[in-house]
Write a protein that holds these residues in place. Structure first.
Motif, PDB file in Angstrom:
ATOM      1  N   MET A   8       3.620   0.699  -6.739  1.00 36.79           N
ATOM      2  CA  MET A   8       4.651   1.709  -6.517  1.00 36.79           C
ATOM      3  C   MET A   8       5.815   1.511  -7.491  1.00 36.79           C
ATOM      4  N   GLN A   9       6.159   0.241  -7.747  1.00 39.30           N
ATOM      5  CA  GLN A   9       7.273  -0.070  -8.642  1.00 39.30           C
ATOM      6  C   GLN A   9       6.917   0.056 -10.122  1.00 39.30           C
ATOM      7  N   ASN A  10       5.700  -0.378 -10.469  1.00 37.03           N
ATOM      8  CA  ASN A  10       5.374  -0.619 -11.878  1.00 37.03           C
ATOM      9  C   ASN A  10       4.195   0.185 -12.424  1.00 37.03           C
ATOM     10  N   GLY A  11       3.559   0.999 -11.611  1.00 39.41           N
ATOM     11  CA  GLY A  11       2.398   1.736 -12.087  1.00 39.41           C
ATOM     12  C   GLY A  11       1.110   0.959 -11.884  1.00 39.41           C
ATOM     13  N   ALA A  12       0.099   1.296 -12.645  1.00 38.82           N
ATOM     14  CA  ALA A  12      -1.262   0.804 -12.396  1.00 38.82           C
ATOM     15  C   ALA A  12      -1.472  -0.679 -12.703  1.00 38.82           C
ATOM     16  N   LEU A  13      -0.654  -1.244 -13.581  1.00 38.66           N
ATOM     17  CA  LEU A  13      -0.920  -2.594 -14.091  1.00 38.66           C
ATOM     18  C   LEU A  13      -1.185  -3.639 -13.007  1.00 38.66           C
ATOM     19  N   PRO A  14      -0.386  -3.756 -11.950  1.00 39.65           N
ATOM     20  CA  PRO A  14      -0.659  -4.808 -10.961  1.00 39.65           C
ATOM     21  C   PRO A  14      -2.045  -4.692 -10.314  1.00 39.65           C
ATOM     22  N   ALA A  15      -2.498  -3.471 -10.068  1.00 37.95           N
ATOM     23  CA  ALA A  15      -3.831  -3.291  -9.480  1.00 37.95           C
ATOM     24  C   ALA A  15      -4.921  -3.683 -10.473  1.00 37.95           C
ATOM     25  N   VAL A  16      -4.721  -3.334 -11.737  1.00 37.27           N
ATOM     26  CA  VAL A  16      -5.687  -3.689 -12.773  1.00 37.27           C
ATOM     27  C   VAL A  16      -5.795  -5.213 -12.905  1.00 37.27           C
ATOM     28  N   VAL A  17      -4.648  -5.873 -12.920  1.00 39.81           N
ATOM     29  CA  VAL A  17      -4.628  -7.342 -13.025  1.00 39.81           C
ATOM     30  C   VAL A  17      -5.314  -7.970 -11.812  1.00 39.81           C
ATOM     31  N   TRP A  18      -4.999  -7.473 -10.627  1.00 45.99           N
ATOM     32  CA  TRP A  18      -5.617  -7.996  -9.410  1.00 45.99           C
ATOM     33  C   TRP A  18      -7.136  -7.837  -9.456  1.00 45.99           C
ATOM     34  N   ASP A  19      -7.623  -6.705  -9.934  1.00 45.50           N
ATOM     35  CA  ASP A  19      -9.073  -6.512 -10.025  1.00 45.50           C
ATOM     36  C   ASP A  19      -9.690  -7.503 -11.010  1.00 45.50           C
ATOM     37  N   TRP A  20      -8.961  -7.814 -12.081  1.00 40.70           N
ATOM     38  CA  TRP A  20      -9.479  -8.854 -12.986  1.00 40.70           C
ATOM     39  C   TRP A  20      -9.542 -10.196 -12.258  1.00 40.70           C
ATOM     40  N   VAL A  21      -8.521 -10.537 -11.474  1.00 43.94           N
ATOM     41  CA  VAL A  21      -8.539 -11.783 -10.696  1.00 43.94           C
ATOM     42  C   VAL A  21      -9.773 -11.819  -9.798  1.00 43.94           C
ATOM     43  N   PHE A  28      -6.461 -10.603   8.634  1.00 42.43           N
ATOM     44  CA  PHE A  28      -5.577 -11.758   8.607  1.00 42.43           C
ATOM     45  C   PHE A  28      -4.218 -11.317   8.062  1.00 42.43           C
ATOM     46  N   PHE A  29      -3.161 -11.985   8.538  1.00 39.10           N
ATOM     47  CA  PHE A  29      -1.809 -11.673   8.061  1.00 39.10           C
ATOM     48  C   PHE A  29      -1.711 -11.877   6.558  1.00 39.10           C
ATOM     49  N   SER A  30      -2.400 -12.875   6.042  1.00 39.39           N
ATOM     50  CA  SER A  30      -2.371 -13.136   4.602  1.00 39.39           C
ATOM     51  C   SER A  30      -2.948 -11.964   3.810  1.00 39.39           C
ATOM     52  N   THR A  31      -3.966 -11.313   4.353  1.00 40.98           N
ATOM     53  CA  THR A  31      -4.538 -10.136   3.691  1.00 40.98           C
ATOM     54  C   THR A  31      -3.550  -8.980   3.720  1.00 40.98           C
ATOM     55  N   GLU A  32      -2.869  -8.798   4.853  1.00 50.00           N
ATOM     56  CA  GLU A  32      -1.844  -7.756   4.936  1.00 50.00           C
ATOM     57  C   GLU A  32      -0.728  -8.017   3.920  1.00 50.00           C
ATOM     58  N   LEU A  33      -0.328  -9.281   3.795  1.00 50.51           N
ATOM     59  CA  LEU A  33       0.710  -9.627   2.812  1.00 50.51           C
ATOM     60  C   LEU A  33       0.225  -9.329   1.390  1.00 50.51           C
ATOM     61  N   LEU A  34      -0.993  -9.730   1.085  1.00 53.72           N
ATOM     62  CA  LEU A  34      -1.542  -9.532  -0.252  1.00 53.72           C
ATOM     63  C   LEU A  34      -1.611  -8.052  -0.607  1.00 53.72           C
ATOM     64  N   MET A  35      -2.206  -7.258   0.273  1.00 56.68           N
ATOM     65  CA  MET A  35      -2.375  -5.839  -0.040  1.00 56.68           C
ATOM     66  C   MET A  35      -1.029  -5.106  -0.016  1.00 56.68           C
ATOM     67  N   GLY A  36      -0.133  -5.535   0.861  1.00 55.14           N
ATOM     68  CA  GLY A  36       1.206  -4.948   0.867  1.00 55.14           C
ATOM     69  C   GLY A  36       1.947  -5.254  -0.420  1.00 55.14           C
ATOM     70  N   TYR A  37       1.860  -6.491  -0.879  1.00 57.50           N
ATOM     71  CA  TYR A  37       2.485  -6.899  -2.136  1.00 57.50           C
ATOM     72  C   TYR A  37       1.950  -6.066  -3.301  1.00 57.50           C
ATOM     73  N   LEU A  38       0.625  -5.929  -3.374  1.00 58.28           N
ATOM     74  CA  LEU A  38       0.026  -5.212  -4.492  1.00 58.28           C
ATOM     75  C   LEU A  38       0.395  -3.725  -4.479  1.00 58.28           C
ATOM     76  N   ASN A  39       0.371  -3.122  -3.308  1.00 57.32           N
ATOM     77  CA  ASN A  39       0.755  -1.714  -3.225  1.00 57.32           C
ATOM     78  C   ASN A  39       2.219  -1.522  -3.633  1.00 57.32           C
ATOM     79  N   PHE A  40       3.089  -2.438  -3.216  1.00 58.26           N
ATOM     80  CA  PHE A  40       4.501  -2.346  -3.588  1.00 58.26           C
ATOM     81  C   PHE A  40       4.675  -2.480  -5.093  1.00 58.26           C
ATOM     82  N   LYS A  41       3.938  -3.418  -5.704  1.00 59.33           N
ATOM     83  CA  LYS A  41       4.070  -3.611  -7.152  1.00 59.33           C
ATOM     84  C   LYS A  41       3.546  -2.397  -7.924  1.00 59.33           C
TER      85      LYS A  41
END
Length: 226
Positions: free
Chosen positions: A126-139, A111-124
Motif C-alpha cells: 500500500m505504501q510502496n507499490g508492488a516491490l515488497p510483494a515481488v521481494v517476498w515471492d522471491w523469498v 497463526f498470529f505470526s502469519t497475520e503479522l506477516l501478511m499484514g506487514y506485506l500488504n501495508f508495505k
C-alpha cells in the motif's frame, strides 16, 4: 543500472535464517537435518494452504499498484501469479490423505505470526507499490529451493507417496521452471533506485524475522520446542 544482485540477496537470506537456526534447534533440524513430526508437518501444510490463498490476494493487489506505471512488470508478475494459482490444491490433496478435509483446512485460524506477516506485506505494498510483494515471492521461492526438497523427501519417507504426491508435484514444478530465478528477474525490474534496494533488503530481513516467529508458534501448537 543494477542496484542489487542475486548473490547479495542470497547472503541476506542466509544471514537471517542463520539467526533463526541458532535460536531454534528443532526448526533448524526440520530444515537441514532429520527431524520430522507428523503433527508438525500437517499443521505446517495447513498454514501453507491458507498463506498461499492470502499470498495470491497480496500479489493481485500488488499488480494493481503497478498497472499503468510499469506494465511490463505488471505483465511478468501476472504471469507468475497465473502460474501459482491452484497450487493450494496440491497440498489439499496431501492433507486429505492425512485426514484433513478442505473445509477444515480453510476454517483453521491463522497463526498470529502469519497475520503479522501478511499484514506487514500488504501495508508495505500500500505504501510502496508492488516491490515488497515481488521481494517476498522471491523469498518464498528461494526458501523452497533451499529447503523444500529435504522436507518433502523426509515426508515421503515417513508418510508415504500418497500423502506427499502434491508436495512432490509442487517441488518439481518450481525446479523445472526455476521460480527463484524468475522471481529475481522480476525483483531486478522492480528495483529502480537505491531506495528501492534498501526496501528490498528491509523486506527480506523483516519477512524472514516473521517466518522465525511462525516456526516458534508452529512448534508450540503441537507441543514441541522450536
Amino acid at each position: 543500472m543494477q542496484f542489487i544482485n542475486f548473490e547479495i540477496s542470497k547472503e541476506i537470506f542466509h544471514e537471517e535464517f542463520d539467526k533463526i537456526f541458532t535460536n531454534q534447534p528443532y526448526t533448524k533440524m526440520f530444515h537441514v537435518g532429520d527431524a520430522f513430526d507428523k503433527k508438525y508437518y500437517t499443521r505446517h501444510m495447513i498454514e501453507c494452504v491458507n498463506r498461499i490463498n492470502l499470498n495470491n490476494e497480496l500479489d493481485s493487489f500488488a499488480i494493481q499498484k503497478c498497472i499503468n506505471k510499469d506494465n511490463i512488470l505488471a505483465k511478468e508478475f501476472t504471469y507468475y501469479l497465473y502460474d501459482e494459482m491452484c497450487h493450494d490444491d496440491l497440498f489439499l490433496h496431501d492433507l486429505k490423505e492425512l485426514g484433513s478435509n478442505k473445509e477444515d483446512v480453510l476454517s483453521t485460524p491463522l497463526f498470529f505470526s502469519t497475520e503479522l506477516l501478511m499484514g506487514y506485506l500488504n501495508f508495505k505494498v500500500m505504501q510502496n507499490g508492488a516491490l515488497p510483494a515481488v521481494v517476498w515471492d522471491w523469498v518464498l521461492e528461494y526458501y523452497g529451493k533451499m529447503y523444500n526438497g529435504l522436507i518433502t523427501n523426509k515426508a515421503l519417507l515417513h508418510l508415504g507417496k500418497d500423502r506427499t504426491k502434491g508436495a512432490k508435484s509442487h517441488l518439481n514444478t518450481d525446479e523445472v521452471e526455476d521460480h527463484p530465478a524468475l522471481m529475481f528477474r522480476i525483483v531486478s525490474r522492480a528495483i529502480k533506485s537505491e531506495n528501492d534496494a534498501k526496501l528490498c533488503e528491509e523486506v527480506i530481513r523483516n519477512s524472514i524475522f516473521l517466518i522465525g516467529k511462525y516456526f516458534e508458534e508452529l512448534a508450540q501448537s503441537v507441543g514441541l520446542k522450536a
